[in-house]
Structures are given as structure tokens and as C-alpha cells.
Design an enzyme around this catalytic site. Structure first.
Site, mmCIF file in Angstrom:
data_model
loop_
_atom_site.group_PDB
_atom_site.id
_atom_site.type_symbol
_atom_site.label_atom_id
_atom_site.label_comp_id
_atom_site.label_asym_id
_atom_site.label_seq_id
_atom_site.Cartn_x
_atom_site.Cartn_y
_atom_site.Cartn_z
ATOM 1 N N ASP A 60 30.333 -3.262 -93.596
ATOM 2 C CA ASP A 60 31.300 -4.211 -94.171
ATOM 3 C C ASP A 60 32.688 -4.005 -93.565
ATOM 4 O OD1 ASP A 60 29.264 -5.066 -96.068
ATOM 5 O OD2 ASP A 60 29.723 -3.252 -97.186
ATOM 6 N N GLU A 239 26.334 -13.894 -100.070
ATOM 7 C CA GLU A 239 27.433 -12.995 -100.429
ATOM 8 C C GLU A 239 28.439 -12.924 -99.294
ATOM 9 O OE1 GLU A 239 25.517 -9.291 -101.263
ATOM 10 O OE2 GLU A 239 24.724 -9.052 -99.245
#
Length: 349
Positions: A60, A239
Site C-alpha cells: 500500500d 477498495e
């Protein structure tokens, strides 16, 4: 050593992962429990083709490319066994060779333990600069649950080597306790009036957006979040929203399907666009993102599996993927972002 992970309908919520860092300059072992702003440098390397070196073991990644001669930075999901799971920091002088630069804090803010019982590491950071202040948004959650919080810290610099470096806890931005959504994966963008907005969300009821306010960086009001994307089919595997203003439109990048399963991951990046930051977003075929639409941007290619968790800085897309040459361990990917007929495009090098 192979990465072993499992996922469920709660989204990018975490599982134990064992990674052997193969970079010769580091030889460090990392055990990770998983879950862009700024101008490009004078000459952005052909990141899609570059062979990254050093410590590029990020998940991420929130990327900030360096301006002429200044360093690049990546902040990323923390490791529960290092520095109390705090967000990790890496720096580079050229966007190719990366070095580990520490963590945001050595201990998490105490209030997080009450807000999210059992919280281990912190996930999916976002970096945004406004009026000389850096805003760091991050997620606190636990595996398989939507009891989550997005929190904020501020600083005047991203560089841990700077004497002025100090992240100041600004508390909670939004919680999903008792809500229909999941408060993780923040992404920040400003509309045409300079008003900041935060997109967020993972599985559950899809992607949401709320208005923020400068200079606090917190919510402008208590208005109900607006839905901006949804798969409309169980388990609603969507997401990591990231909104990028470009050419008078707003582009919503997001990750879909399943991450965190090593070489079995099906993660991929898709995009839609809108005339307003709050939508409605549609894909290149005109299908609404609230109806499961999304134009593919980047997917698995050979031994590079499951790209996602993306951010953009300058004309560089940052993401993580699972690498066959690392036996399924996750690593950083960078790709040059190009534009064709009003839509973004990237390619593996």
C-alpha cells in the site's frame, strides 16, 4: 520464502505474512501483518522498466516523487513486529534505489487501542501537502471486521533526517463503528474550488467520499458519506480508492478482487471518471462505477501478480504486487502514467 495469506469479505484486512528480503544491501527479514502528491523530478526515470534496488518491500505505497534533486519518499503499511506496527518510511534519491528510513512513531497513539480493540499494525497511508503542511492519513483496523478508524497526523517535512521532522497526532477523521461502510484506505483530492475530499472504503458497501476542511484536514461536517463505487455483487471486492484530478475531470483509481494471497492473488487496478469529484463515475464504456463498472488499468502479468494498493505522484503510479522471483513476497511497483483519449494508461516494463 513463500507468502501465505488469506482474505475475506472485510477487504484488505490482515494476515500473517513472512517475507525474506533478498536485497543484498539489507538482508533483513520482515514479517508483515497486512491489512501522492508533489511535482515530478526534473527527469522521472522510466519507472515501468526500471529494476528497483534496495529495500522495496512495501505494501500500500503512498508515493511522493522528488522535485529537482530532492528525495522521493514512500510511506506504507506497517509491520506488527516492528515499532508497534507504525507506518513505514522509505526514501530514494532517484526513484530506483530505495532505503529504509524508519517509522512514523515508535508507539501508536494510545487512543487507537480503545477506538479499535486489538489493533496491531497501521495500514494504507495517504500523503497530501497543503500550504506547507504534510497530512498523513492512515487506517487502523483488525482482520475480518469493519470496526475501523481513519486517523490523521501532520508534519512540516517527510524526511526523518530533517531536524524539524515530527509527526503530530491529530486524532480521528472518521470511524465505521456501527456504520454500513468500512473506514480504511483513505485517499485525498481537492475539487475545482480547492475543497479537500477524502475517498475511502473496502468491501462492505463499497467506496465512499466525505468532505474535509483546511487547515485542520478533518471532516468539514457530519454529513453522511456519499457512495461513489460498488461492485453490486457479493463479496463486493473493491477498495483502495484514489482520486486524481486531470484535464478538468476526476479519475477514480481503485483496486478490486483479492490481494494478500501471494501468487494466488487476483488483485487488479481499474479506473472511472467523473465531471464532479463526488461523481457519478463511469468507465470508458459508460457503465457506472456504482453499478459495478471499471475500466481495467493494470493486472497480473506473468510472474508479477496482483497489482493494487495504488497512489499517484506526478506521472508515476505506485502500487504493490506479488513477485514470482521472490516466491510470492510483496514488493513495490512503479509505472509511468500516460494518457490516451482522455483515459490513463500504464504498462509493465
Amino acid at each position: 520464502m513463500p507468502v501465505q495469506a488469506q482474505g475475506d469479505a472485510a477487504g484488505r484486512t490482515a494476515v500473517p505474512t513472512l517475507v525474506v528480503r533478498l536485497a543484498a544491501v539489507l538482508s533483513a527479514v520482515v514479517v508483515l501483518v497486512l491489512a501522492g502528491c508533489g511535482a515530478p523530478p526534473a527527469a522521472v526515470p522510466e519507472a515501468s522498466a526500471a529494476e528497483l534496488t534496495g529495500d522495496f518491500f512495501t505494501h500500500d505505497p503512498a508515493l511522493v516523487t522528488g522535485e529537482a534533486g530532492k528525495p522521493w519518499f514512500i510511506y506504507s503499511t506497517g509491520n506488527g513486529q516492528v515499532a508497534d506496527g507504525n507506518i513505514q518510511v522509505r526514501r530514494s534519491s532517484d526513484g530506483v534505489h530505495w532505503e529504509y528510513a524508519g517509522e512514523v512513531w515508535q508507539e501508536k497513539p494510545v487512543w487507537l487501542n480503545e477506538a479499535v480493540p486489538g489493533v496491531d499494525n497501521l495500514w494504507a497511508p495517504e500523503l497530501y501537502e497543503h500550504d506547507g503542511t504534510w497530512y498523513l492519513y492512515y487506517s487502523a483496523s483488525t482482520f475480518g471486521k469493519s470496526l475501523s478508524v481513519i486517523a490523521l497526523a501532520t508534519n512540516t517535512t517527510l524526511d526523518p533526517a530533517d531536524p524539524e521532522y515530527e509527526w503530530v497526532d491529530r486524532g480521528q477523521v472518521i470511524s465505521s463503528k456501527g456504520e454500513r461502510f468500512n473506514a480504511i484506505d483513505p485517499g485525498i483530492a481537492e475539487d475545482e474550488h480547492g475543497t479537500p475530499w477524502m475517498s475511502f472504503g473496502s468491501f462492505w458497501t463499497g467506496l465512499q467520499i466525505v468532505e474535509l476542511a483546511w487547515p485542520t484536514g478533518l471532516r468539514a461536517d457530519a454529513a453522511e458519506p456519499l457512495a461513489i463505487a460498488d461492485r453490486k455483487a457479493p463479496p463486493n471486492a473493491i477498495e483502495a480508492p484514489y482520486i486524481l484530478p486531470h484535464g478538468g475531470k476526476f479519475y477514480l483509481f481503485f483496486s478490486r478482487d483479492f490481494c494478500c494471497q501471494g501468487l494466488e492473488s487476483t488483485y487488479n487496478i481499474a479506473v472511472g471518471r467523473a465531471d464532479s469529484i463526488t461523481g457519478p463515475y463511469v468507465d470508458a464504456g459508460g457503465k457506472g462505477l456504482l453499478d459495478g463498472g471499471g475500466t481495467p488499468l493494470l493486472a497480473s502479468d506473468g510472474g508479477r501478480v496482483g497489482p493494487g494498493g495504488q497512489s499517484v505522484s506526478g506521472d508515476v503510479l505506485a502500487f504493490h504486487y506479488y513477485a514470482e522471483e521472490l516466491d510470492g513476497a510483496f514488493r513495490l511497483g512503479l509505472a509511468k502514467l500516460e494518457w490516451k483519449d482522455g483515459w490513463p494508461a500504464v504498462r509493465w516494463g
